[in-house]
Scaffold this active site. Structure first.
Site, PDB file in Angstrom:
ATOM      1  N   GLU A   1      -4.509   2.464  -3.887  1.00 36.65           N
ATOM      2  CA  GLU A   1      -3.469   1.924  -4.333  1.00 36.65           C
ATOM      3  C   GLU A   1      -2.563   1.359  -3.332  1.00 36.65           C
ATOM      4  OE1 GLU A   1      -4.886   3.019  -0.906  1.00 36.65           O
ATOM      5  OE2 GLU A   1      -3.001   4.062  -0.419  1.00 36.65           O
TER       6      GLU A   1
ATOM      7  N   ASP B   1       0.955  -1.065   0.177  1.00 36.99           N
ATOM      8  CA  ASP B   1       0.049  -0.124  -0.044  1.00 36.99           C
ATOM      9  C   ASP B   1       0.676   1.139  -0.220  1.00 36.99           C
ATOM     10  OD1 ASP B   1      -3.080   0.591   1.229  1.00 36.99           O
ATOM     11  OD2 ASP B   1      -1.318   1.980   1.555  1.00 36.99           O
TER      12      ASP B   1
ATOM     13  N   HIS C   1      -4.790  15.026  -8.533  1.00 38.20           N
ATOM     14  CA  HIS C   1      -5.139  13.368  -9.529  1.00 38.20           C
ATOM     15  C   HIS C   1      -4.767  13.259 -10.590  1.00 38.20           C
ATOM     16  CE1 HIS C   1      -8.406  10.002 -10.492  1.00 38.20           C
ATOM     17  NE2 HIS C   1      -8.220  10.532  -8.969  1.00 38.20           N
TER      18      HIS C   1
ATOM     19  N   ASN D   1      -2.051  12.782  -4.009  1.00 35.33           N
ATOM     20  CA  ASN D   1      -3.392  13.787  -4.866  1.00 35.33           C
ATOM     21  C   ASN D   1      -3.838  14.952  -4.726  1.00 35.33           C
ATOM     22  OD1 ASN D   1      -4.603  11.356  -6.776  1.00 35.33           O
ATOM     23  ND2 ASN D   1      -5.649  10.204  -5.041  1.00 35.33           N
TER      24      ASN D   1
ATOM     25  N   ASP E   1      -2.314   9.700  -9.832  1.00 34.26           N
ATOM     26  CA  ASP E   1      -2.607   8.530 -11.824  1.00 34.26           C
ATOM     27  C   ASP E   1      -1.009   7.901 -11.789  1.00 34.26           C
ATOM     28  OD1 ASP E   1      -5.562   7.919 -11.277  1.00 34.26           O
ATOM     29  OD2 ASP E   1      -5.626   8.920 -13.224  1.00 34.26           O
TER      30      ASP E   1
HETATM   31  P1  GH3 Z   1      -1.791   5.330   4.183  1.00 35.76           P
HETATM   32  O1  GH3 Z   1      -0.743   5.539   4.050  1.00 35.76           O
HETATM   33  O2  GH3 Z   1      -2.611   4.988   5.680  1.00 35.76           O
HETATM   34  O3  GH3 Z   1      -1.910   4.072   3.384  1.00 35.76           O
HETATM   35  O4  GH3 Z   1      -2.259   6.811   3.541  1.00 35.76           O
HETATM   36  P2  GH3 Z   1      -2.710   7.377   2.425  1.00 35.76           P
HETATM   37  O5  GH3 Z   1      -3.823   8.785   2.283  1.00 35.76           O
HETATM   38  O6  GH3 Z   1      -2.500   6.362   1.582  1.00 35.76           O
HETATM   39  O7  GH3 Z   1      -4.766   6.329   2.165  1.00 35.76           O
HETATM   40  P3  GH3 Z   1      -6.409   6.234   2.132  1.00 35.76           P
HETATM   41  O8  GH3 Z   1      -7.011   5.305   2.257  1.00 35.76           O
HETATM   42  O9  GH3 Z   1      -6.068   7.628   3.263  1.00 35.76           O
HETATM   43  O10 GH3 Z   1      -6.094   7.024   0.775  1.00 35.76           O
HETATM   44  C1  GH3 Z   1      -5.714   6.493  -0.555  1.00 35.76           C
HETATM   45  C2  GH3 Z   1      -6.221   7.089  -1.582  1.00 35.76           C
HETATM   46  O11 GH3 Z   1      -6.182   6.653  -2.697  1.00 35.76           O
HETATM   47  C3  GH3 Z   1      -7.658   8.051  -1.339  1.00 35.76           C
HETATM   48  C4  GH3 Z   1      -7.945   8.142  -2.854  1.00 35.76           C
HETATM   49  O12 GH3 Z   1      -8.380   8.794  -3.558  1.00 35.76           O
HETATM   50  C5  GH3 Z   1      -6.549   7.225  -4.200  1.00 35.76           C
HETATM   51  N1  GH3 Z   1      -7.155   6.633  -5.076  1.00 35.76           N
HETATM   52  C6  GH3 Z   1      -7.619   5.176  -4.967  1.00 35.76           C
HETATM   53  N2  GH3 Z   1      -7.723   5.063  -6.280  1.00 35.76           N
HETATM   54  C7  GH3 Z   1      -6.821   6.654  -6.852  1.00 35.76           C
HETATM   55  C8  GH3 Z   1      -6.720   6.451  -8.022  1.00 35.76           C
HETATM   56  O13 GH3 Z   1      -6.911   4.832  -9.368  1.00 35.76           O
HETATM   57  N3  GH3 Z   1      -6.213   7.349  -9.248  1.00 35.76           N
HETATM   58  C9  GH3 Z   1      -5.900   8.368  -8.156  1.00 35.76           C
HETATM   59  N4  GH3 Z   1      -5.549   9.825  -8.409  1.00 35.76           N
HETATM   60  N5  GH3 Z   1      -6.052   8.185  -6.515  1.00 35.76           N
HETATM   61  C10 GH3 Z   1      -6.630   7.675  -6.109  1.00 35.76           C
HETATM   62 MG    MG Z   2      -1.828   3.985   1.388  1.00 33.30          MG
HETATM   63 MG    MG Z   3      -5.339   1.549   1.147  1.00 36.42          MG
END
Ligand code: GH3
Ligand code: MG
Ligand code: MG
Ligand code: MG
Length: 312
Positions: free
Chosen positions: A220, A177, A190, A185, A194
């Site tokens: 992610e 992760d 965004h 983001n 990506d």
């Molecule tokens: P942690 O270190 O605890 O994992 O924190 P984090 O910020 O990585 O975790 P969190 O689950 O809060 O955030 C994950 C983010 O990933 C939120 C979401 O908007 C973003 N995300 C998910 N899928 C995609 C995608 O396809 N593209 C982009 N740009 N962002 C994405």
């Molecule tokens: Mg994360």
């Molecule tokens: Mg995650």
């Protein structure tokens, strides 16, 4: 298009060879059935074949029969050249897997149009194979990263786990992760998020061997399935992935930023092999521990050493 010509009579072979070349084919010619089989079973085999029926040892009919046994893809379209013009001979030839026949002494124009008919079938099959491969890609790939999608990596996990259980090979699963990805983001947009996902996926792939599998499990989050190699060897793969991700230098406009990843990894070196659900649960717990312990690290556990209740 490449055509295989198998004809034991040297003079006929030369004449047909010249004809085929005049019609634009790239010709591979051989003088007997065994050589024909070697070519048709080899790499980059021609998809069109003109086989003389009567040849010493392995005749054209036997070549047809064996080619149909390998049932390779793409299909080999076979035209038999025969001086046997009787109905029952022709029925036998077609029954053994020939697609068409031309009776000797043959009319070149007839052979030419029959080859064209074969070529249409071959091209049609190539188009169908390409369409099927495109569909397979659409169904199994994650569009953004090119890795397996969630369903496909879970299927791969299930398949590889069963294989390892049968063979007794060590089995490893990484759940990765990205750290503080939401901040990427939020800060850089965004699109930058990506790009970061794509680059991270490339780091994962670059650290794997051909028979390992990687997929996007969620936003992610990624899964990597590793088979074979002991605890230490597999742990090094996870370290390599993490190091490559942390070495990425991403930039948006004039601002550059980096990213790190946390990995929860489980290894099963000895039977019994736990269920897919338990393996995923253990990897998820290890990932959670890696996050809790400060991120940008791998927590690697041996599932063999978990309490028996978890390993059944
Ligand atoms: P942690 O270190 O605890 O994992 O924190 P984090 O910020 O990585 O975790 P969190 O689950 O809060 O955030 C994950 C983010 O990933 C939120 C979401 O908007 C973003 N995300 C998910 N899928 C995609 C995608 O396809 N593209 C982009 N740009 N962002 C994405
Ligand atoms: Mg994360
Ligand atoms: Mg995650
Ligand atoms: Mg002959």
């Amino acid at each position: 298009m490449r055509v295989l010509l198998a004809e034991d009579d040297t003079a006929s072979r030369r004449i047909i060879h010249v004809n085929l070349e005049q019609w634009g084919y790239d010709v591979v010619d051989v003088a007997n059935g065994q050589q024909a089989l070697n070519v048709l079973d080899g790499p980059g085999a021609p998809t069109l074949a003109v086989l003389d029926w009567l040849m010493p040892e392995i005749d054209g009919i036997e070549v047809c029969r064996r080619v149909r046994e390998f049932s390779r893809e793409p299909y080999t379209y076979i035209i038999l050249l025969t001086s046997k013009g009787q109905k029952e001979d022709i029925v036998e030839g077609l029954e053994c897997g020939a697609d068409d026949y031309v009776v000797k002494p043959f009319n070149p124009h007839e052979l030419r149009v029959r080859l064209r008919a074969g070529e249409r079938i071959v091209v049609l099959q190539q188009q169908l194979i390409a369409a099927r491969e495109r569909m397979r890609d659409l169904a199994t790939k994650d569009m953004l990263t090119g890795l397996f999608n969630r369903a496909a990596i879970l299927e791969e996990l299930t398949k590889q786990r069963s294989r390892a259980a049968r063979s007794g090979s060590p089995f490893h699963l990484c759940m990765l992760d990205l750290d503080h990805f939401k901040a990427v983001n939020d800060t850089y947009g965004h699109g930058a998020g990506d790009d970061t996902l794509k680059e991270s996926a490339a780091c994962i792939l670059s650290a794997l061997r051909d028979y390992d599998a990687a997929g996007r499990y969620g936003g992610e989050e990624f899964l990597v399935v590793l088979v074979g190699g002991d605890f230490t060897v597999a742990g090094r793969v996870a370290d390599r992935i993490r190091e490559r991700i942390s070495a990425l230098s991403m930039s948006v406009d004039d601002r550059s930023y980096g990213i790190t990843a946390s990995i929860g990894m489980v290894t099963i070196e000895r039977p019994p092999m736990p269920s897919v659900e338990l393996i995923l649960k253990a990897a998820d717990e290890a990932l959670y521990a890696a996050k809790r312990e400060g991120r940008n690290r791998t927590v690697h556990v041996r599932m063999d050493e978990l309490p028996v209740s978890m390993a059944t």
